[in-house]
Design an enzyme around this catalytic site. Structure first.
Site, PDB file in Angstrom:
ATOM      1  N   GLY A  12       6.715 -36.033  12.851  1.00 29.09           N
ATOM      2  CA  GLY A  12       6.163 -35.506  14.094  1.00 29.09           C
ATOM      3  C   GLY A  12       7.174 -34.776  14.953  1.00 29.09           C
ATOM      4  CB  SER A  13      10.461 -33.170  14.317  1.00 26.81           C
ATOM      5  OG  SER A  13      10.140 -32.221  13.317  1.00 26.81           O
ATOM      6  CG  ASN A  14       7.337 -28.935  13.677  1.00 27.06           C
ATOM      7  OD1 ASN A  14       7.893 -27.936  14.112  1.00 27.06           O
ATOM      8  ND2 ASN A  14       7.634 -29.440  12.511  1.00 27.06           N
ATOM      9  CG  MET A  94       2.874 -33.424   4.690  1.00 26.31           C
ATOM     10  SD  MET A  94       3.589 -31.759   4.796  1.00 26.31           S
ATOM     11  CE  MET A  94       4.346 -31.637   3.197  1.00 26.31           C
ATOM     12  CG  ASN A 111      -0.245 -25.024   7.926  1.00 24.04           C
ATOM     13  OD1 ASN A 111       0.022 -26.176   8.240  1.00 24.04           O
ATOM     14  ND2 ASN A 111       0.192 -24.460   6.807  1.00 24.04           N
ATOM     15  CG  HIS A 113       4.701 -22.931   4.651  1.00 21.36           C
ATOM     16  ND1 HIS A 113       4.369 -24.051   3.904  1.00 21.36           N
ATOM     17  CD2 HIS A 113       5.452 -22.156   3.839  1.00 21.36           C
ATOM     18  CE1 HIS A 113       4.896 -23.945   2.697  1.00 21.36           C
ATOM     19  NE2 HIS A 113       5.567 -22.814   2.632  1.00 21.36           N
TER      20      HIS A 113
HETATM   21  C1  GRF Z   1       7.876 -29.527   8.615  1.00 20.83           C
HETATM   22  O1  GRF Z   1       8.838 -28.755   7.893  1.00 20.83           O
HETATM   23  C2  GRF Z   1       6.526 -28.869   8.498  1.00 20.83           C
HETATM   24  O2  GRF Z   1       6.589 -27.467   8.449  1.00 20.83           O
HETATM   25  C3  GRF Z   1       6.051 -29.419   7.198  1.00 20.83           C
HETATM   26  O3  GRF Z   1       6.366 -30.810   7.322  1.00 20.83           O
HETATM   27  C4  GRF Z   1       7.667 -30.880   7.927  1.00 20.83           C
HETATM   28  C5  GRF Z   1       7.758 -32.096   8.818  1.00 20.83           C
HETATM   29  O4  GRF Z   1       7.235 -31.800  10.049  1.00 20.83           O
HETATM   30  N1  GRF Z   1       4.655 -29.194   6.966  1.00 20.83           N
HETATM   31  P1  GRF Z   1       7.232 -32.888  11.266  1.00 20.83           P
HETATM   32  O5  GRF Z   1       8.652 -33.317  11.539  1.00 20.83           O
HETATM   33  O6  GRF Z   1       6.397 -34.056  10.801  1.00 20.83           O
HETATM   34  O7  GRF Z   1       6.635 -32.129  12.410  1.00 20.83           O
END
Ligand code: GRF
Length: 190
Positions: A12-14, A94, A111, A113
């Protein structure tokens, strides 16, 4: 004000980047709900720490249904619609998103990527770009459709692959680029 539904599967960093952008006043939006397909995903803790409704919907919960994939995606649709979101953001989600959700939010599913689509689609984009020895890779934000990593591209940013990069240093640079690009693109939506 943009009302967002965020789909996650892990760290969940995004999601955190979106939370931080909103808090910093860089994104005029509100996260109505975070939904994870994975119980215990760290992104759920991030949501709860930010006071955001966080729900786990396990695909396996529908294993006994006649059409488990349909029932799972319809459960997502019902939650997203009940939370009255305008946009659905797959932030580290995912799984392929079913038409039940895509059709309920036509051209309003985003999305992220970690490669320059159409290069390196799929779940191992960073590793594949690193193994291919390309001098430049990047990050893409696009409108999601019923196929993996397909759909109209909204924005891309290049990320150089340095000669002394390891997979880890490249991955860190790509995630840093993601955390900047995704909130920036969301800020352009209406
Ligand atoms: C990220 O690189 C995203 O683009 C991919 O999963 C990775 C983990 O993302 N789909 P997050 O840290 O869970 O947001």
């Amino acid at each position: 004000m943009l009302k967002l539904g965020i789909l996650i599967s892990g760290n969940g960093s995004n999601l955190q980047a979106i939370i931080d952008a909103i808090a910093a006043g860089r994104l005029d939006a509100r996260i109505e709900v975070v939904i994870s397909n994975k119980p215990g995903a760290y992104g759920l803790q991030r949501a709860e720490a930010a006071g955001i409704k966080a729900i786990t919907v396990k695909p396996s919960s529908f294993a006994d249904a006649a059409d488990p994939t349909h029932c799972y995606n319809d459960a997502l649709r019902q939650i997203l619609e009940s939370c009255e979101v305008d946009w659905v953001v797959m932030a580290g989600y995912m799984k392929l998103l079913g038409s039940e959700v895509l059709d309920a939010f036509p051209d309003h599913v985003i999305n992220l990527h970690p490669a320059l689509l159409p290069s390196f689609p799929g779940a191992h984009a960073i590793e594949e770009a690193f193994a291919a020895g390309v001098p430049v890779t990047g990050v893409t934000v696009h409108i999601a459709n019923e196929r993996f990593d397909d759909g109209p591209i909204l924005a891309r940013v290049e990320v150089p692959v340095l000669s002394d990069d390891t997979l880890d240093t490249l991955e860190a640079r790509i995630h840093e680029a993601e955390h900047k690009l995704l909130p920036q693109v969301l800020a352009t939506l209406h």
